[in-house]
Design an enzyme around this catalytic site. Structure first.
Site, PDB file in Angstrom:
ATOM      1  N   ARG A  10       0.841  -1.199   0.000  1.00  0.00           N
ATOM      2  CA  ARG A  10       0.000   0.000   0.000  1.00  0.00           C
ATOM      3  C   ARG A  10       0.876   1.249   0.000  1.00  0.00           C
ATOM      4  O   ARG A  10       1.044   1.917  -1.003  1.00  0.00           O
ATOM      5  CB  ARG A  10      -0.938  -0.011   1.213  1.00  0.00           C
ATOM      6  CG  ARG A  10      -2.144   0.949   1.074  1.00  0.00           C
ATOM      7  CD  ARG A  10      -1.855   2.385   1.446  1.00  0.00           C
ATOM      8  NE  ARG A  10      -1.451   2.557   2.835  1.00  0.00           N
ATOM      9  CZ  ARG A  10      -1.062   3.737   3.345  1.00  0.00           C
ATOM     10  NH1 ARG A  10      -0.998   4.817   2.571  1.00  0.00           N
ATOM     11  NH2 ARG A  10      -0.687   3.828   4.612  1.00  0.00           N
ATOM     12  N   GLU A 140      -4.022  10.658  10.749  1.00  0.00           N
ATOM     13  CA  GLU A 140      -3.164  11.259   9.731  1.00  0.00           C
ATOM     14  C   GLU A 140      -2.631  12.617  10.179  1.00  0.00           C
ATOM     15  O   GLU A 140      -3.353  13.446  10.725  1.00  0.00           O
ATOM     16  CB  GLU A 140      -3.959  11.419   8.424  1.00  0.00           C
ATOM     17  CG  GLU A 140      -3.100  11.905   7.267  1.00  0.00           C
ATOM     18  CD  GLU A 140      -3.899  12.154   6.005  1.00  0.00           C
ATOM     19  OE1 GLU A 140      -3.271  12.213   4.930  1.00  0.00           O
ATOM     20  OE2 GLU A 140      -5.131  12.287   6.096  1.00  0.00           O
TER      21      GLU A 140
END
Length: 502
Positions: A10, A140
């Site tokens: 990923r 994030e």
């Protein structure tokens, strides 16, 4: 025990120019879980493309049949049920939900208040619970959040700590942290939330990813994220090989990792990705177990005076002694690497045929060349080619410019042109472009041209030519494999012309 999550498939695939074919993605997944024994792997982002969905479904099908489905994770987004549906329909069961870990991201990217963002997250969590999906969350930009909006980070975790979330994952998204900050921020999270499972996700923008992982683990995080060969966006992620050596030797931590498989898996990923491992990269670089100086070889012969704890045998390698101006009586010792590549029957047949074809050009195909042949077959096999090269003639004469004559078939019609160039491949490409210009067909811009040979540098080694093109604002790579560099480049060019052919 420290938990290792590998995100080569990923985050690693976000390396510029890297795209794994479906069979390559499955092969890497198998190597990571069944050879290296990493605890978890993150294999994709949801909703990327139909092709990615097919790749993820293929990995999920294999993982389910081999008892690994709970170790397969996919990045998803706060989008009500869309990511969840995509992941569920692919056959996967674990979503790594991307939340905003800094107030700036929440305010300026989402254009929402923290309260609105939490409400949206809780809706996704409720949907996941109904669908029997396991949820981990990424905060994030958490590193900037801790620097600039610490109260926001705590608000987010306070709001979610009692939800059905298995892991809270702390990414240094932009690779801004230093080791002191990493340890300090991780300790704050662990002290405030002692009952939560925290992972740390490092990026290497300041070349501190491994050092930051070291400090995060000392602070008490329960898991870390790595990639093979440090692949990843920008400067990459923390490389698994370095992290494991650090854990085992400096922190005396236990992991499930099989050290002796690290080198072979790294070489497979190197070939599939097209990103060369620097020769001096710790643990997996070609040079790191090679003694060049004669005094070092002499010391090793007497009492291993130039050994450290990073013994090559731990990682499936052997110490080598290069012949050079300082090597004295030392000898080069090279072994062929066991690769652990697994292909389905159809691909095995194609690779076998390719080996037979290439083997006609020399007496023997070495194990070092095999990954290049596999990658060439997986990436470049095409059932139908609308653009074919029928014949070509190359002329190289001392004192004169190289000449090439090319005969091509394009959509069933045959064309022929000649041209001179600065080199043999340049002459061939100019002849091709003459044909295309007469047909009023556009031609691409060549951005990069890389020639790769297998380890060992034998003069009869097969050559892999990797060419980067730009066409209609899209940048992509094609590859060719042959015993001759120019022929390999011609094959890569034909692959490109079939891709852009309309």
């Amino acid at each position: 025990m420290i938990e290792i999550m590998d995100t080569t498939l990923r985050d690693g695939e976000q390396t510029s120019g890297v795209s794994f074919a479906p069979q390559e993605k499955l092969s890497i997944a198998r190597l990571l879980l069944e050879e290296l024994h990493v605890d978890r792997i993150e294999i994709a982002s949801a909703r990327v493309s139909d092709g990615e969905f097919a790749s993820v479904s293929r990995v999920a099908q294999w993982a389910k049949s081999h008892g690994h489905i709970d170790q397969i994770e996919v990045l998803g987004f706060v989008d009500d049920h869309l990511s969840l549906d995509w992941i569920k329909n692919s056959g996967c069961k674990v979503i790594n939900l991307l939340l905003k870990g800094s107030l700036n991201h929440c305010t300026y990217q989402l254009k929402k208040t923290p309260e609105q963002h939490v409400k949206d997250i809780k809706q996704v969590l409720a949907n996941a619970k109904q669908m029997d999906m396991t949820v981990n969350v990424y905060l994030e930009d958490w590193s900037n959040g801790m620097r600039e909006s610490e109260d926001y980070v705590y608000y987010m975790v306070d709001s979610l700590k009692n939800e059905s979330i298995k892991r809270f994952m702390l990414p240094d998204t932009l690779g801004i942290l230093n080791p002191d900050e990493t340890r300090h921020f991780c300790e704050k999270m662990i002290t405030r939330y002692p009952d939560l499972h925290f992972d740390f996700h490092a990026h290497n923008d300041y070349d501190l990813a491994v050092a930051n992982v070291f400090e995060a683990v000392k602070a008490g995080v329960h898991g870390v994220h790595v990639t093979i060969n440090g692949l990843g966006e920008r400067a990459g992620n923390a490389p698994l090989s370095s992290v494991i050596a650090l854990f085992h030797d400096h922190l005396n931590l236990k992991t499930n990792l099989q050290e002796d498989k690290i080198n072979s898996v790294s070489k497979v990923v190197e070939t599939y990705s097209g990103i060369r491992i620097p020769p001096n990269k710790p643990v997996v670089g070609d040079n790191v177990f090679t003694q060049v100086a004669g005094i070092h070889a002499d010391g090793d012969n007497k009492k291993n005076l130039y050994y450290n704890d990073l013994l090559p045998e731990r990682f499936g390698r052997e110490r080598q002694y290069a012949l050079g101006k300082t090597s004295g009586k030392a000898n080069i010792l090279k072994n062929l690497q066991q690769l652990g590549i697994e292909l389905d029957d159809e691909m095995t047949q194609r690779v076998t045929q390719r080996v037979i074809e290439l083997g006609d050009k020399k007496e023997m195909v070495s194990m070092d060349e095999l990954p290049y042949i596999v990658s060439d077959v997986l990436k470049n096999h095409q059932e139908d080619q609308d653009v074919k090269i029928l014949n070509y003639s190359l002329s190289l004469t001392y004192g004169l410019r190289p000449m090439a004559t090319v005969k091509m078939e394009i959509n069933g019609e045959i064309y022929e042109q000649s041209a001179s160039g600065d080199g043999q491949y340049n002459a061939v490409s100019k002849a091709m472009w003459k044909i295309y210009h007469k047909l009023n067909k556009p031609t691409p811009e060549l951005l990069d041209y890389v020639v790769v040979i297998p380890p060992g540098g034998k003069t009869d080694a097969f050559v892999q030519t990797i060419i980067t093109w730009k066409f209609n604002e899209k940048v992509f790579k094609t590859r060719g494999l042959d015993g001759d560099q120019t022929v390999a480049a011609i094959k890569a060019t034909i692959k490109m012309l079939n891709i852009i052919n309309e």
